[in-house]
Write a protein that holds these residues in place. Structure first.
Motif, PDB file in Angstrom:
ATOM      1  N   HIS A 169     -18.602 -31.428  56.999  1.00  0.00           N
ATOM      2  CA  HIS A 169     -17.883 -30.170  57.175  1.00  0.00           C
ATOM      3  C   HIS A 169     -16.542 -30.303  56.480  1.00  0.00           C
ATOM      4  CE1 HIS A 169     -16.302 -26.599  59.174  1.00  0.00           C
ATOM      5  NE2 HIS A 169     -15.244 -27.296  59.471  1.00  0.00           N
ATOM      6  N   HIS A 170     -16.208 -29.336  55.678  1.00  0.00           N
ATOM      7  CA  HIS A 170     -14.942 -29.350  54.964  1.00  0.00           C
ATOM      8  C   HIS A 170     -14.193 -28.054  55.240  1.00  0.00           C
ATOM      9  CE1 HIS A 170     -12.025 -29.725  51.781  1.00  0.00           C
ATOM     10  NE2 HIS A 170     -12.334 -28.498  51.419  1.00  0.00           N
ATOM     11  N   HIS A 171     -12.892 -28.163  55.371  1.00  0.00           N
ATOM     12  CA  HIS A 171     -12.075 -26.961  55.505  1.00  0.00           C
ATOM     13  C   HIS A 171     -10.753 -27.182  54.783  1.00  0.00           C
ATOM     14  CE1 HIS A 171     -10.786 -29.413  59.005  1.00  0.00           C
ATOM     15  NE2 HIS A 171      -9.595 -28.990  58.648  1.00  0.00           N
ATOM     16  N   ASP A 172     -10.070 -26.103  54.520  1.00  0.00           N
ATOM     17  CA  ASP A 172      -8.775 -26.135  53.860  1.00  0.00           C
ATOM     18  C   ASP A 172      -7.736 -25.576  54.831  1.00  0.00           C
ATOM     19  OD1 ASP A 172      -9.692 -27.138  51.269  1.00  0.00           O
ATOM     20  OD2 ASP A 172     -10.734 -25.234  51.107  1.00  0.00           O
ATOM     21  N   HIS A 173      -6.476 -25.541  54.404  1.00  0.00           N
ATOM     22  CA  HIS A 173      -5.392 -25.184  55.321  1.00  0.00           C
ATOM     23  C   HIS A 173      -4.439 -24.151  54.733  1.00  0.00           C
ATOM     24  CE1 HIS A 173      -6.596 -29.286  56.605  1.00  0.00           C
ATOM     25  NE2 HIS A 173      -6.458 -28.754  57.793  1.00  0.00           N
ATOM     26  N   LEU A 174      -4.029 -23.216  55.579  1.00  0.00           N
ATOM     27  CA  LEU A 174      -2.913 -22.307  55.321  1.00  0.00           C
ATOM     28  C   LEU A 174      -1.790 -22.774  56.241  1.00  0.00           C
ATOM     29  CD1 LEU A 174      -4.818 -18.905  55.469  1.00  0.00           C
ATOM     30  CD2 LEU A 174      -3.772 -19.902  53.418  1.00  0.00           C
ATOM     31  N   ILE A 175      -0.602 -23.032  55.691  1.00  0.00           N
ATOM     32  CA  ILE A 175       0.503 -23.567  56.481  1.00  0.00           C
ATOM     33  C   ILE A 175       1.689 -22.614  56.392  1.00  0.00           C
ATOM     34  CG2 ILE A 175       2.108 -25.502  56.778  1.00  0.00           C
ATOM     35  CD1 ILE A 175      -0.905 -26.270  54.826  1.00  0.00           C
ATOM     36  N   CYS A 176       2.170 -22.137  57.540  1.00  0.00           N
ATOM     37  CA  CYS A 176       3.342 -21.262  57.584  1.00  0.00           C
ATOM     38  C   CYS A 176       4.601 -22.129  57.534  1.00  0.00           C
ATOM     39  CB  CYS A 176       3.346 -20.405  58.848  1.00  0.00           C
ATOM     40  SG  CYS A 176       4.823 -19.331  58.955  1.00  0.00           S
ATOM     41  N   THR A 177       5.449 -21.880  56.545  1.00  0.00           N
ATOM     42  CA  THR A 177       6.679 -22.659  56.400  1.00  0.00           C
ATOM     43  C   THR A 177       7.776 -22.157  57.331  1.00  0.00           C
ATOM     44  OG1 THR A 177       7.359 -21.255  54.542  1.00  0.00           O
ATOM     45  CG2 THR A 177       6.180 -23.297  54.012  1.00  0.00           C
ATOM     46  N   GLU A 178       7.533 -21.047  58.007  1.00  0.00           N
ATOM     47  CA  GLU A 178       8.500 -20.515  58.973  1.00  0.00           C
ATOM     48  C   GLU A 178       8.276 -21.076  60.375  1.00  0.00           C
ATOM     49  OE1 GLU A 178      10.993 -18.190  58.347  1.00  0.00           O
ATOM     50  OE2 GLU A 178      10.524 -18.403  56.219  1.00  0.00           O
ATOM     51  N   CYS A 179       7.018 -21.075  60.805  1.00  0.00           N
ATOM     52  CA  CYS A 179       6.732 -21.451  62.199  1.00  0.00           C
ATOM     53  C   CYS A 179       5.849 -22.692  62.327  1.00  0.00           C
ATOM     54  CB  CYS A 179       6.088 -20.287  62.946  1.00  0.00           C
ATOM     55  SG  CYS A 179       4.385 -19.934  62.468  1.00  0.00           S
ATOM     56  N   ASP A 180       5.443 -23.287  61.203  1.00  0.00           N
ATOM     57  CA  ASP A 180       4.609 -24.491  61.176  1.00  0.00           C
ATOM     58  C   ASP A 180       3.187 -24.280  61.664  1.00  0.00           C
ATOM     59  OD1 ASP A 180       6.751 -25.987  60.159  1.00  0.00           O
ATOM     60  OD2 ASP A 180       7.435 -26.527  62.164  1.00  0.00           O
ATOM     61  N   ALA A 181       2.737 -23.023  61.768  1.00  0.00           N
ATOM     62  CA  ALA A 181       1.343 -22.768  62.141  1.00  0.00           C
ATOM     63  C   ALA A 181       0.444 -23.335  61.046  1.00  0.00           C
ATOM     64  CB  ALA A 181       1.089 -21.273  62.306  1.00  0.00           C
ATOM     65  N   ILE A 182      -0.673 -23.913  61.450  1.00  0.00           N
ATOM     66  CA  ILE A 182      -1.652 -24.445  60.510  1.00  0.00           C
ATOM     67  C   ILE A 182      -2.983 -23.774  60.809  1.00  0.00           C
ATOM     68  CG2 ILE A 182      -2.846 -26.503  59.676  1.00  0.00           C
ATOM     69  CD1 ILE A 182      -0.399 -28.105  60.790  1.00  0.00           C
ATOM     70  N   LEU A 183      -3.472 -23.017  59.850  1.00  0.00           N
ATOM     71  CA  LEU A 183      -4.730 -22.303  60.018  1.00  0.00           C
ATOM     72  C   LEU A 183      -5.778 -22.948  59.123  1.00  0.00           C
ATOM     73  CD1 LEU A 183      -3.286 -18.687  59.767  1.00  0.00           C
ATOM     74  CD2 LEU A 183      -3.852 -19.948  61.846  1.00  0.00           C
ATOM     75  N   GLU A 184      -6.916 -23.261  59.695  1.00  0.00           N
ATOM     76  CA  GLU A 184      -8.025 -23.807  58.927  1.00  0.00           C
ATOM     77  C   GLU A 184      -8.875 -22.661  58.411  1.00  0.00           C
ATOM     78  OE1 GLU A 184     -10.085 -26.458  61.557  1.00  0.00           O
ATOM     79  OE2 GLU A 184      -8.444 -27.906  61.543  1.00  0.00           O
ATOM     80  N   PHE A 185      -9.386 -22.831  57.190  1.00  0.00           N
ATOM     81  CA  PHE A 185     -10.287 -21.820  56.658  1.00  0.00           C
ATOM     82  C   PHE A 185     -11.333 -22.468  55.763  1.00  0.00           C
ATOM     83  CE2 PHE A 185      -7.215 -22.224  53.249  1.00  0.00           C
ATOM     84  CZ  PHE A 185      -7.944 -22.041  52.088  1.00  0.00           C
ATOM     85  N   GLU A 186     -12.428 -21.751  55.587  1.00  0.00           N
ATOM     86  CA  GLU A 186     -13.499 -22.141  54.684  1.00  0.00           C
ATOM     87  C   GLU A 186     -13.758 -20.963  53.759  1.00  0.00           C
ATOM     88  OE1 GLU A 186     -17.048 -23.571  56.711  1.00  0.00           O
ATOM     89  OE2 GLU A 186     -15.793 -23.963  58.470  1.00  0.00           O
ATOM     90  N   ASP A 187     -13.939 -21.247  52.492  1.00  0.00           N
ATOM     91  CA  ASP A 187     -14.248 -20.185  51.551  1.00  0.00           C
ATOM     92  C   ASP A 187     -15.179 -20.742  50.483  1.00  0.00           C
ATOM     93  OD1 ASP A 187     -14.057 -18.429  49.186  1.00  0.00           O
ATOM     94  OD2 ASP A 187     -12.569 -17.355  50.395  1.00  0.00           O
ATOM     95  N   GLU A 188     -16.432 -20.348  50.524  1.00  0.00           N
ATOM     96  CA  GLU A 188     -17.427 -20.858  49.583  1.00  0.00           C
ATOM     97  C   GLU A 188     -17.077 -20.507  48.144  1.00  0.00           C
ATOM     98  OE1 GLU A 188     -21.532 -20.281  50.567  1.00  0.00           O
ATOM     99  OE2 GLU A 188     -21.145 -20.651  52.696  1.00  0.00           O
ATOM    100  N   GLU A 189     -16.427 -19.358  47.928  1.00  0.00           N
ATOM    101  CA  GLU A 189     -16.051 -18.962  46.570  1.00  0.00           C
ATOM    102  C   GLU A 189     -14.999 -19.916  45.994  1.00  0.00           C
ATOM    103  OE1 GLU A 189     -16.008 -16.501  43.056  1.00  0.00           O
ATOM    104  OE2 GLU A 189     -17.446 -16.957  44.631  1.00  0.00           O
ATOM    105  N   ILE A 190     -14.015 -20.301  46.796  1.00  0.00           N
ATOM    106  CA  ILE A 190     -13.010 -21.273  46.335  1.00  0.00           C
ATOM    107  C   ILE A 190     -13.679 -22.598  46.016  1.00  0.00           C
ATOM    108  CG2 ILE A 190     -11.043 -22.690  47.078  1.00  0.00           C
ATOM    109  CD1 ILE A 190      -9.974 -20.209  48.547  1.00  0.00           C
ATOM    110  N   GLU A 191     -14.577 -23.040  46.879  1.00  0.00           N
ATOM    111  CA  GLU A 191     -15.282 -24.308  46.640  1.00  0.00           C
ATOM    112  C   GLU A 191     -16.082 -24.238  45.340  1.00  0.00           C
ATOM    113  OE1 GLU A 191     -14.767 -27.039  48.607  1.00  0.00           O
ATOM    114  OE2 GLU A 191     -13.369 -25.734  49.666  1.00  0.00           O
ATOM    115  N   ARG A 192     -16.764 -23.125  45.125  1.00  0.00           N
ATOM    116  CA  ARG A 192     -17.556 -22.954  43.912  1.00  0.00           C
ATOM    117  C   ARG A 192     -16.663 -22.972  42.677  1.00  0.00           C
ATOM    118  NH1 ARG A 192     -18.579 -19.523  40.368  1.00  0.00           N
ATOM    119  NH2 ARG A 192     -17.474 -17.778  41.310  1.00  0.00           N
ATOM    120  N   LEU A 193     -15.526 -22.265  42.742  1.00  0.00           N
ATOM    121  CA  LEU A 193     -14.610 -22.210  41.603  1.00  0.00           C
ATOM    122  C   LEU A 193     -14.019 -23.587  41.290  1.00  0.00           C
ATOM    123  CD1 LEU A 193     -12.793 -18.831  42.330  1.00  0.00           C
ATOM    124  CD2 LEU A 193     -14.356 -19.324  40.423  1.00  0.00           C
ATOM    125  N   GLN A 194     -13.710 -24.357  42.312  1.00  0.00           N
ATOM    126  CA  GLN A 194     -13.186 -25.716  42.087  1.00  0.00           C
ATOM    127  C   GLN A 194     -14.213 -26.568  41.367  1.00  0.00           C
ATOM    128  OE1 GLN A 194     -10.249 -26.228  45.907  1.00  0.00           O
ATOM    129  NE2 GLN A 194     -12.352 -26.764  46.185  1.00  0.00           N
TER     130      GLN A 194
END
Length: 169
Positions: free
Chosen positions: A111-136
């Protein structure tokens, strides 16, 4: 948990169930400890089990606070050394999100996931996107490169103040 993509074939594969995944991670840890001649102490087990119960991206201080609720005598050094052992054994992933802290998360098998990180509040959101993986994969192939792993971290800030935890730190 969702779908993972095999980086060599591009095919989606089902991630293992949570119970099966934890059993495999425990087996991996036990094997690592045996090969390194490490003992399984009561405090080390308490830290490890609390880590397995946790969600998200824990700092040493986060895990120490959780462990001390049940085991007040566990020290910082024990948590530090246990997290290092978990990372060295492949059971945990150590992450650095530009805030100067090491954070640890359970290593998800298949299982693989990536991260969105808020530089204001330090929230870390995990996400998966098959299109990003395919493009990479496509980009690497075009450049004559074979990907073996990657980390994708996107930094920004929460769009809506309603959801940003800036004032809740």
């Amino acid at each position: 948990m969702g779908q993972a993509t095999n980086s060599k074939t591009g095919q989606s594969k089902a991630a293992p169930s949570k119970g099966a995944e934890l059993a495999e991670l425990r087996r991996r840890l036990e094997s690592y400890m045996d090969s390194e001649g490490l003992r399984s102490t009561e405090q080390r087990r308490a830290v490890t089990e609390e880590f397995f119960r946790s969600k998200g991206h824990l700092t040493i201080d986060d895990l120490l606070a959780q462990v001390r609720k049940e085991n007040p005598k566990v020290g910082y050094a024990t948590v530090y050394r246990t997290l290092k052992m978990l990372a060295d054994s492949g059971v945990a992933n150590e992450r650095h999100f530009n805030d100067g802290l090491s954070r640890y998360e359970i290593a998800h098998l298949g299982h693989h996931h990536d991260h969105l990180i808020c530089t204001e509040c330090d929230a870390i959101l995990e996400f998966e996107d098959e299109e990003i993986e395919r493009l990479q994969e496509e980009l690497a192939r075009k450049k004559g490169f074979q990907l073996t792993r990657h980390k994708h971290e996107l930094y920004g800030h929460c769009i809506s103040p309603k959801y940003c935890r800036k004032d809740k730190k």
